[in-house]
Design a protein around this motif. Structure first.
Motif, PDB file in Angstrom:
ATOM      1  N   ASN A  55       0.847  -1.191   0.000  1.00 15.10           N
ATOM      2  CA  ASN A  55       0.000   0.000   0.000  1.00 15.10           C
ATOM      3  C   ASN A  55       0.887   1.248   0.000  1.00 15.10           C
ATOM      4  O   ASN A  55       2.111   1.142  -0.060  1.00 15.10           O
ATOM      5  CB  ASN A  55      -0.994  -0.026   1.159  1.00 15.10           C
ATOM      6  N   PHE A  56       0.234   2.419   0.100  1.00 12.45           N
ATOM      7  CA  PHE A  56       1.012   3.648   0.005  1.00 12.45           C
ATOM      8  C   PHE A  56       1.895   3.919   1.208  1.00 12.45           C
ATOM      9  O   PHE A  56       2.765   4.755   1.178  1.00 12.45           O
ATOM     10  CB  PHE A  56       0.101   4.838  -0.262  1.00 12.45           C
ATOM     11  N   ARG A  86       1.755   7.169  -7.397  1.00 12.68           N
ATOM     12  CA  ARG A  86       0.653   8.040  -6.973  1.00 12.68           C
ATOM     13  C   ARG A  86       0.094   8.819  -8.149  1.00 12.68           C
ATOM     14  O   ARG A  86      -1.104   9.070  -8.243  1.00 12.68           O
ATOM     15  CB  ARG A  86       1.142   9.038  -5.912  1.00 12.68           C
ATOM     16  N   LYS A 135      -5.418  -0.049  -8.767  1.00 11.89           N
ATOM     17  CA  LYS A 135      -6.551   0.868  -8.627  1.00 11.89           C
ATOM     18  C   LYS A 135      -7.732   0.126  -8.024  1.00 11.89           C
ATOM     19  O   LYS A 135      -7.925  -1.061  -8.313  1.00 11.89           O
ATOM     20  CB  LYS A 135      -6.935   1.403 -10.008  1.00 11.89           C
ATOM     21  N   ASN A 136      -8.521   0.825  -7.220  1.00 14.44           N
ATOM     22  CA  ASN A 136      -9.740   0.197  -6.722  1.00 14.44           C
ATOM     23  C   ASN A 136     -10.832   0.317  -7.786  1.00 14.44           C
ATOM     24  O   ASN A 136     -10.586   0.859  -8.861  1.00 14.44           O
ATOM     25  CB  ASN A 136     -10.166   0.777  -5.364  1.00 14.44           C
ATOM     26  N   LYS A 190      -9.340   4.693  -8.283  1.00 13.48           N
ATOM     27  CA  LYS A 190      -8.401   5.431  -7.424  1.00 13.48           C
ATOM     28  C   LYS A 190      -7.183   4.537  -7.141  1.00 13.48           C
ATOM     29  O   LYS A 190      -7.334   3.344  -6.861  1.00 13.48           O
ATOM     30  CB  LYS A 190      -9.130   5.779  -6.118  1.00 13.48           C
ATOM     31  N   VAL A 191      -5.977   5.147  -7.220  1.00 10.73           N
ATOM     32  CA  VAL A 191      -4.767   4.366  -6.957  1.00 10.73           C
ATOM     33  C   VAL A 191      -4.658   4.111  -5.462  1.00 10.73           C
ATOM     34  O   VAL A 191      -4.668   5.047  -4.660  1.00 10.73           O
ATOM     35  CB  VAL A 191      -3.513   5.117  -7.466  1.00 10.73           C
ATOM     36  N   VAL A 192      -4.578   2.831  -5.091  1.00  6.79           N
ATOM     37  CA  VAL A 192      -4.553   2.519  -3.661  1.00  6.79           C
ATOM     38  C   VAL A 192      -3.260   1.813  -3.241  1.00  6.79           C
ATOM     39  O   VAL A 192      -3.029   1.565  -2.072  1.00  6.79           O
ATOM     40  CB  VAL A 192      -5.764   1.650  -3.253  1.00  6.79           C
ATOM     41  N   GLY A 193      -2.426   1.491  -4.210  1.00  4.53           N
ATOM     42  CA  GLY A 193      -1.187   0.797  -3.862  1.00  4.53           C
ATOM     43  C   GLY A 193      -0.404   0.492  -5.117  1.00  4.53           C
ATOM     44  O   GLY A 193      -0.679   1.057  -6.179  1.00  4.53           O
TER      45      GLY A 193
END
Ligand code: ADP
Length: 485
Positions: A149-150, A197, A227-228, A232-235
């Motif tokens: 993850n981020f 990101r 992406k979810n 959205k970028v989640v990791g």
């Protein structure tokens, strides 16, 4: 729920009707007596079509026995929860459903029928299967596949990651990714995260990671954003390939290439130096022999002297060629351009070469107009000498040699045609390479494989073209083309 009054009943009916699940009720003889909008959507029968029909309209025959068994349990007051089975739509298509069945009781608590809530889970199961397949692919991959993850926390770790980095999935998942990043590469990770990101993919960067045992490995890394479902970028997912062996081979290749280049330069320098050193004494020998030759015209040994002069001339030409080849290699061949008449130069070259062979019939087809060139006269003479002496050398049976010169606007083409041994097609592309000679030539055709290389280089320096055509056993034609100014 206890139904109190009309309002409660109406509310309940609205809930049932707005449900996306199929809610059906039926008697124990199988007659359907209610069928909501969800049932219409899932099975394709409208309420009018379904009510008063037997429930078997949506049960494939092979599932009827199972249905009877279940209904028996419901009759005994049992509630069946989340049971997966197969049903049939109006169009005959079979679907996988998740079914819950409850008994319906009358005011006296007698069981008078069954209510069924069914949900179409066909897509869900397909998604499960796809996911299982993807998981299998990830686990059978030879590359290490990791997700994080981020915050840099590792969230998955496949079998190859275990093999490559030495940590088990239990040891790695939940840890920070710096677990496998050498200290002097930590900045790199921040840069990767910045890119991810922004939604960018990082393709095949070569970097270093560290194993559990502390050893470093060269890897090729591809990092992609995860992406979810809302985009959205989640990791990030990382694919790492061990390239230690490849890097080692590449390094070795680089070292070998460097060494070869050094050796090649040494050889070129040696060739230039040796040729230069040979040239001076040979010039003295040639001059002395020529003086002796004139003085000994009447001496019976003059023939020996003439042979010596001929061989000294050959040696001198070879040395000149070697020196030229070195100059070309070192990029030091300079052109001294001047205006001169090409047809005149060709005639001079023929006169100069005539002593090589009295037997060959060398014909120069004069152009209608004299041709003036702005070029390096000595170098163009060298091209003519090299091609023409080859034509003589490789036409052993004293055939014809014809020279054509054509001018079309500012392009001048010289073609030298012989009737000699010819050149195999597969060799034509190589004969202008340094030291290249056609294989299997009889020893009578002595040579060094430099003449055409020099000729090609001179023509290229004049921004022209040189090429050959040939028929084995019949003869060859060499052409060169340059601009007249
Ligand atoms: P060499 O000193 O060997 O003649 P060149 O560079 O002048 O070197 O020519 C390269 C090779 O091309 C020769 O060895 C020969 O095999 C072939 N070749 C050149 N000119 C002719 C020709 N006119 N006829 C047949 N073969 C030729």
């Amino acid at each position: 729920m206890q139904i109190q009054n009309y309002e409660d009943t109406a509310r309940l009916a609205a809930i049932i009707d707005s449900s996306q699940d199929a809610i059906i009720s039926k008697n124990f003889d199988g007659t359907i007596n209610s069928w909501n909008a969800g049932a219409e959507a899932i099975f394709g029968f409208s309420a009018v079509e379904a009510i008063n029909q037997n429930i078997s309209i949506i049960i494939p025959p092979e599932y009827l026995d199972k249905e009877k068994e279940i209904i028996k349990k419901v009759k005994n007051g049992e509630q069946i929860k989340r049971y997966e089975t197969v049903r049939r739509k109006k169009n005959g298509e079979q679907i996988l459903i998740d079914l819950s069945i409850s008994p319906i009781r009358d005011a006296n608590n007698n069981i008078i029928g069954a209510s069924k809530i069914a949900r179409d889970i066909t897509e869900l199961r397909k998604a499960d299967e796809t996911q299982a397949m993807l998981a299998a692919i990830v686990n059978s991959s030879d590359d290490a596949i990791i997700s994080k993850n981020f915050d840099g926390i590792i969230t998955s770790w496949n079998v190859s990651a275990v093999k490559l980095f030495g940590y088990t999935a239990q040891e790695a998942v939940g840890k920070h990714i710096s677990l496998i990043i050498p200290k002097d590469h930590l900045d790199e990770e921040a840069e990767i995260i910045r890119n991810i990101r922004a939604g960018n993919k990082i393709d095949h960067i070569e970097t270093v990671r560290v194993r559990k045992d502390g050893t470093e490995i060269n890897i090729s890394l591809t990092v992609s954003p995860i992406k979810n479902k809302y985009g959205k970028v989640v990791g990030a997912s990382k694919i790492a390939r061990d390239i230690t062996e490849r890097s080692r081979i590449e390094l070795q290749k680089k070292l070998y290439t460097k060494r070869l280049q050094e050796l090649n330069t040494n050889k070129d320098e040696f060739m230039a130096m040796a040729s230069h050193e040979l040239k001076t004494p040979l010039t003295v020998i040639k001059a002395s022999l020529q003086v002796l030759e004139t003085r000994m015209q009447l001496d019976p040994n003059v023939a020996l002297l003439q042979t010596s002069v001929r061989q000294a001339n050959k040696l001198s030409k070879l040395i000149e060629d070697l020196l030229d080849a070195s100059k070309i290699q070192a990029g030091k061949m300079v052109l001294n351009k001047s205006h001169f008449q090409l047809d005149q130069l060709i005639n001079d070259v023929i006169t100069y070469l005539r002593p090589l062979s009295q037997q060959h019939n060398i014909v120069c087809k004069e152009p209608p107009e004299p041709i003036t060139l702005l070029a390096d006269k000595n170098r163009i003479e060298q091209v003519l000498v090299n091609i023409l002496s080859n034509a003589i050398k490789y036409t052993p049976n004293a055939g014809d040699i014809i020279i054509h010169t054509v001018q079309e606007q500012d392009l001048v083409t010289v073609s030298i045609l012989d009737s000699g041994i010819g050149i195999p097609q597969e060799d034509l592309k190589d004969i202008f390479s340094r030291f290249y000679r056609v294989g299997g030539l009889p020893t009578t055709f002595a040579g060094s494989g430099i003449g055409l290389y020099i000729a090609a280089e001179i023509i290229q320096r004049h921004e022209g073209k040189i090429w050959a055509e040939s028929t084995l056993g019949t003869g060859s034609t060499f052409h060169f083309q340059i601009k007249s100014h």
